[in-house]
Design a protein around this motif. Structure first.
Motif, short mmCIF file in Angstrom:
data_model
loop_
_atom_site.label_atom_id
_atom_site.label_comp_id
_atom_site.label_asym_id
_atom_site.label_seq_id
_atom_site.Cartn_x
_atom_site.Cartn_y
_atom_site.Cartn_z
N THR A 1 42.02 27.44 -0.02
CA THR A 1 40.84 27.02 -0.79
C THR A 1 39.60 27.45 -0.02
N VAL A 2 38.73 28.18 -0.68
CA VAL A 2 37.56 28.73 0.00
C VAL A 2 36.32 28.49 -0.85
N ASP A 3 35.26 28.02 -0.22
CA ASP A 3 33.95 27.92 -0.84
C ASP A 3 32.93 28.59 0.07
N VAL A 4 31.87 29.10 -0.53
CA VAL A 4 30.73 29.63 0.23
C VAL A 4 29.52 28.78 -0.14
N MET A 5 28.78 28.32 0.88
CA MET A 5 27.53 27.61 0.65
C MET A 5 26.38 28.54 1.01
N LEU A 6 25.47 28.71 0.04
CA LEU A 6 24.41 29.71 0.15
C LEU A 6 23.10 29.12 -0.34
N PRO A 7 21.98 29.43 0.32
CA PRO A 7 20.71 29.00 -0.26
C PRO A 7 20.53 29.62 -1.65
N PHE A 8 19.97 28.86 -2.57
CA PHE A 8 19.72 29.40 -3.91
C PHE A 8 18.37 30.11 -3.87
N HIS B 1 14.10 16.44 6.02
CA HIS B 1 13.31 17.48 6.68
C HIS B 1 11.94 16.93 7.08
N ASP B 2 11.68 16.95 8.37
CA ASP B 2 10.35 16.65 8.92
C ASP B 2 9.81 15.31 8.42
N PHE C 1 25.54 26.72 -4.47
CA PHE C 1 24.16 27.12 -4.24
C PHE C 1 23.30 25.89 -3.97
N VAL C 2 22.61 25.89 -2.84
CA VAL C 2 21.77 24.76 -2.43
C VAL C 2 20.33 25.10 -2.79
N GLU C 3 19.78 24.37 -3.73
CA GLU C 3 18.42 24.61 -4.20
C GLU C 3 17.54 23.42 -3.83
N SER C 4 16.55 23.67 -2.98
CA SER C 4 15.65 22.60 -2.54
C SER C 4 14.43 22.56 -3.44
N SER C 5 13.76 21.41 -3.46
CA SER C 5 12.56 21.25 -4.28
C SER C 5 11.29 21.60 -3.52
N ASN C 6 11.44 21.98 -2.24
CA ASN C 6 10.25 22.39 -1.48
C ASN C 6 10.06 23.90 -1.58
N GLN C 7 9.25 24.46 -0.71
CA GLN C 7 8.89 25.87 -0.83
C GLN C 7 9.92 26.81 -0.23
N PHE C 8 10.96 26.28 0.42
CA PHE C 8 11.91 27.13 1.10
C PHE C 8 12.66 28.05 0.13
N PHE C 9 12.93 29.27 0.60
CA PHE C 9 13.74 30.28 -0.09
C PHE C 9 13.09 30.80 -1.37
N GLU D 1 12.61 27.09 10.07
CA GLU D 1 12.68 25.72 9.57
C GLU D 1 13.48 25.65 8.27
N ALA D 2 13.41 26.71 7.47
CA ALA D 2 14.17 26.73 6.22
C ALA D 2 15.67 26.71 6.49
N TYR D 3 16.13 27.47 7.49
CA TYR D 3 17.56 27.49 7.77
C TYR D 3 18.02 26.23 8.51
N LEU D 4 17.14 25.62 9.28
CA LEU D 4 17.47 24.31 9.84
C LEU D 4 17.69 23.31 8.71
N PHE D 5 16.80 23.35 7.75
CA PHE D 5 16.92 22.46 6.58
C PHE D 5 18.21 22.75 5.81
N PHE D 6 18.51 24.01 5.59
CA PHE D 6 19.72 24.40 4.86
C PHE D 6 20.97 23.94 5.59
N SER D 7 21.01 24.09 6.91
CA SER D 7 22.19 23.69 7.69
C SER D 7 22.47 22.20 7.52
N ARG D 8 21.42 21.38 7.60
CA ARG D 8 21.64 19.95 7.41
C ARG D 8 21.99 19.64 5.96
N ALA D 9 21.37 20.33 5.01
CA ALA D 9 21.63 20.07 3.60
C ALA D 9 23.09 20.34 3.24
#
Length: 606
Positions: free
Chosen positions: A143-150, A172-173, A193-201, A215-223
Motif C-alpha cells: 500500500t503506497v500513498d504520496v503526500m504532496l503540497p497542492f 504554523h507560527d 494533496f495538502v492544501e493550506s489556506s495561507n499563502q504557501f505554495f 517556512e512553507a516546507y516546515l509547515f507542510f512537514s508538520r501538516a
C-alpha cells in the motif's frame, strides 16, 4: 527557408504546451526543397482522395509506423504549432503488472512525503524517482500513498478521481491554519494533496513563489504528520525526500511519536547533497519545535558554521540524524559523500544506517515501445522506428537530414545526433556542454541541448549560444522545459551526453540507453555505476558507452572522438551496442526490492 524560423526559438518556445488548444497543420514539401504551404490535415486528405500521386506522398509522409493516416505528418520549423506541442493520445499509466513480478509476502504501508512528483509537480529527477518507486512498490502488493503540497500550478485535470477527504488544522507560527486534504490518482499512484489556506505554495511554478519556501516546507512537514494523527492513518514507513521534508523526522520523534503516532519509522532519501536546507533556529520554531535544542553537533547544527554561526541549522543534517535509515541514490555517490563534503562527518557517524541504492527509471512512462509522444514505436529487437524518430526530430527542428526520391528517410546517415537534456546549473558541467557543442560541429555531428537555467547570467550565456548556432543546420539549443520533447529527443538520439561535474545518480543516461542512445558520460556518482567504457578490455562484457574522467575539455574530446569513430567505422559493433543498452534492466522493478529490504529492516513488527 528551412532554418529561418529557428533563430527565434529562445523567445517563442517558452510556452506551456499542456495549456495549448491546438489545431494540427500539415506542411507538404517537394523533393528538392521545403515549402511553407500549410493546410489543415483534413484539407490535405481531401486533396489526396482526388489526386492519386498526392495520396501516395501523404501516406508516406503522414503515417510513420504505428499510426493511422493523418495522425502524424512530417513536421517543419515553419509549422504554426511546434511538433512537440501537438495533442497526443492519452495512455493508461497504472502500475506495471508483469507475470514476472512476484507479490511480496510481508506487505507494508508506505507514505512518501515529497516536494515533487512526476508528472504533475516535476522539476528534476526527484519527481521521477518518487513516482517510479511508488509504482514499483504498488506492483509488488504494498500500500503506497504520496503526500504532496497542492501547488497552485498543478493542473487539476491531470489528477484522476480527485476528491476532498479531510479538513483539519495544522500549526504554523502561533496559529492553527485550516487545511483541506484531497485524494486523487496520478499515474496510477494514490496521492494526498495538502492544501493550506495561507499563502504557501501559490504561484505559477513548483519552486520560486513569493512566499518563504523554507517556512512553507516546515509547515507542510508538520501538516502531513498532523493529517496522519487526525485520520488515524499509521503507516509502517514514512519516506521523506531531500531537505524540504528534513524537519519531519525531528517533528515525528520529538512531538508526534510522543502523542499518537507510534508505529511509523522514518526513511530519508538524499537525492542531491548540494541542497541542505539552511534554517535559523527561530525559523524552525515556527513549526512548533524549540530551535535551540537542535543547535548541537550531534543534532542539526550546520557543520559549515560550527564555532562561528551556531544559530544556523541544516534540515538535511537533522533528517539524517533523526531518520531510522538514510539512503542515497547510487553506491558510488555514497562513497563520494563519505570521503568528502561538508556532511561527511555526520554520515560517517551514522554509517550503520546509510545505504546507497541506484535509482531506477519508470519503464511505463519511459518506454519506446509504447511511448505516446513518439511518431514511431520501437524496441531492442525492432529498432527501425528509431530512425523515423530521428528524422522526425531533425525535420521538425530544421536540422540537416537525408531524404530519398520518395520523400522517405534513407537508412544511411553522415553523422550521429547527440542530445543533452539537463538543468543548466554548474553541477551539470556547463563548460563541457558548451565545448561539446563546438566539438560536435567540428566532427560533423549534430547536437540538441534542451534545458533551462534558473540563474539569469547562465540563461543569457546560453541565449547567446542559441543565437549563434540555431541558424545553422547542425546545432539546436532549446532553453525551455518540455516533457513531450524530451521523450522525442531520447528516441531520436544516437548518443546522450551527461558530462556532470558530480551526479548523485542521473536518470538521463539510463533513459537514453532504454531509448537506444549510447551514453557519453563523466565518471562520477551514478554515472560510474551505470556506464562502462567500450575500450575497457578488463570489463568488456559490461561495456555500454564512452567514459571520461577529467573536467577539462580535452578529456571530453577524447570520449567524443572515440564515440564518433565507433559510430562511423564500426557500424555492426555500434548497432550491437544500441541493442545491448536497450536490453539493460534499469527499471524500478529491478531496484525497488532493495528499498523494501531496508523498509523491513526498520519497521515495527507487531
Amino acid at each position: 527557408m528551412e532554418c529561418a524560423f529557428v533563430g527565434k526559438f529562445c523567445n517563442t518556445l517558452l510556452v506551456n504546451s499542456r495549456r495549448l488548444k491546438i489545431k494540427r497543420r500539415a506542411e507538404m514539401r517537394s523533393h528538392s526543397k521545403f515549402y511553407s504551404s500549410k493546410f489543415k490535415i483534413t484539407s490535405v486528405l481531401s486533396q489526396a482522395n482526388h489526386n492519386p500521386s498526392l495520396q501516395v506522398a501523404t501516406e508516406k509522409q503522414g503515417s510513420p509506423a504505428g499510426f493511422g493516416l493523418g495522425e502524424w505528418v512530417w513536421p517543419s520549423p515553419g509549422d504554426e504549432i511546434p511538433f512537440w506541442m501537438n495533442k497526443f493520445p492519452s495512455t493508461d499509466l497504472s502500475p506495471e503488472v508483469s507475470a514476472d513480478i512476484e507479490k511480496d509476502s510481508n506487505l507494508l504501508h508506505i507514505i512518501h512525503v515529497t516536494a515533487e512528483m512526476a508528472p504533475i509537480a516535476k522539476v528534476g529527477g526527484l519527481g521521477d524517482v518518487v513516482t517510479g518507486l511508488a509504482r514499483a512498490c504498488l506492483s509488488c502488493g504494498h500500500t503506497v500513498d504520496v503526500m504532496l503540497p497542492f501547488y497552485e500550478c498543478i493542473q487539476r485535470q491531470e489528477i484522476n478521481d480527485l476528491e476532498l477527504i479531510t479538513t483539519y488544522y495544522s500549526y504554523h507560527d502561533g496559529d492553527w491554519v485550516p487545511i483541506k486534504a484531497y485524494r486523487g490518482l496520478v499515474s496510477g499512484v494514490p496521492v494526498i494533496f495538502v492544501e493550506s489556506s495561507n499563502q504557501f505554495f501559490k504561484g505559477q511554478y513548483v519552486y520560486g513563489g513569493s512566499y518563504n519556501e523554507l517556512e512553507a516546507y516546515l509547515f507542510f512537514s508538520r501538516a502531513c504528520l498532523e493529517w496522519m494523527q487526525v485520520t488515524g492513518v499509521h503507516p509502517d514507513i514514512i519516506h521523506v525526500h531531500e531537505w524540504q521534508t528534513g524537519a519531519l523526522p525531528l517533528l515525528y520523534w520529538d512531538m508526534y511519536h510522543l502523542l499518537s503516532l507510534k508505529k511509523p519509522r522514518i526513511v530519508l532519501t538524499i537525492h542531491n547533497m548540494e541542497h541542505y536546507g539552511e534554517c535559523r533556529k527561530e525559523q524552525l520554531g515556527k513549526c512548533g519545535l524549540d530551535g535551540s535544542i537542535y543547535g548541537t553537533e550531534d543534532k542539526a547544527v550546520d557543520d559549515l558554521t560550527i564555532g562561528h554561526n551556531p544559530e544556523r541549522l541544516s534540515l538535511l543534517k537533522g533528517g539524517i540524524v533523526y531518520s531510522n535509515a538514510v539512503i542515497t541514490v547510487s553506491p558510488t555517490y555514497l562513497k563520494e559523500t563519505l570521503c568528502s563534503g561538508w556532511l561527511a562527518s555526520t554520515l560517517i557517524s551514522n554509517r550503520d544506517k546509510y545505504f546507497g541504492i541506484l535509482n531506477g527509471i519508470d519503464t511505463v512512462i519511459w518506454n519506446p515501445a509504447t511511448d505516446v509522444f513518439l511518431p514511431a514505436k520501437f524496441h531492442a529487437h525492432k529498432p527501425k522506428g528509431k530512425k523515423i524518430c530521428k528524422h522526425y526530430v531533425q525535420r521538425g527542428l530544421g536540422l540537416e537530414c537525408s531524404l530519398d526520391d520518395n520523400h522517405v528517410p534513407e537508412t544511411t546517415e553522415n553523422g550521429p545526433l547527440i542530445v543533452c537534456i539537463t538543468r543548466l546549473v554548474a553541477q551539470k558541467g556547463l563548460h563541457l556542454i558548451t565545448h561539446a557543442i563546438k566539438h560536435t560541429e567540428e566532427l560533423g555531428g549534430q547536437m540538441i541541448v534542451l534545458g533551462k537555467a534558473s540563474d539569469g547570467r547562465i540563461q543569457r550565456e546560453f541565449e547567446d549560444l542559441a543565437n549563434l548556432h540555431n541558424q545553422g543546420s547542425s546545432i539546436r539549443i532549446l532553453l525551455m522545459y518540455s516533457e513531450e520533447l524530451s521523450h522525442m529527443l531520447y528516441a531520436a538520439a544516437d548518443m546522450v551526453l551527461v558530462p556532470s561535474i558530480y551526479e548523485p545518480c542521473g536518470l538521463a543516461q539510463m533513459i537514453g540507453m532504454h531509448y537506444g542512445a549510447v551514453p557519453v558520460v563523466r565518471k562520477t556518482g551514478g554515472l560510474a555505476d551505470t556506464v562502462f567504457d567500450m575500450d575497457d578490455l578488463s570489463n568488456h562484457e559490461m561495456a555500454n558507452g564512452f567514459v571520461f574522467e577529467g573536467i577539462e575539455e580535452g578529456s571530453l574530446n577524447s570520449a567524443l572522438d572515440r564515440a564518433f569513430r565507433y559510430y562511423r567505422d564500426k557500424p555492426d559493433e555500434w548497432n550491437s551496442t544500441v541493442q545491448k543498452v536497450m536490453e539493460i534492466d534499469n527499471s524500478w522493478n529491478n531496484t525497488a526490492g532493495k528499498y523494501v529490504k531496508i523498509y523491513n529492516s526498520v519497521r515495527v513488527v507487531c
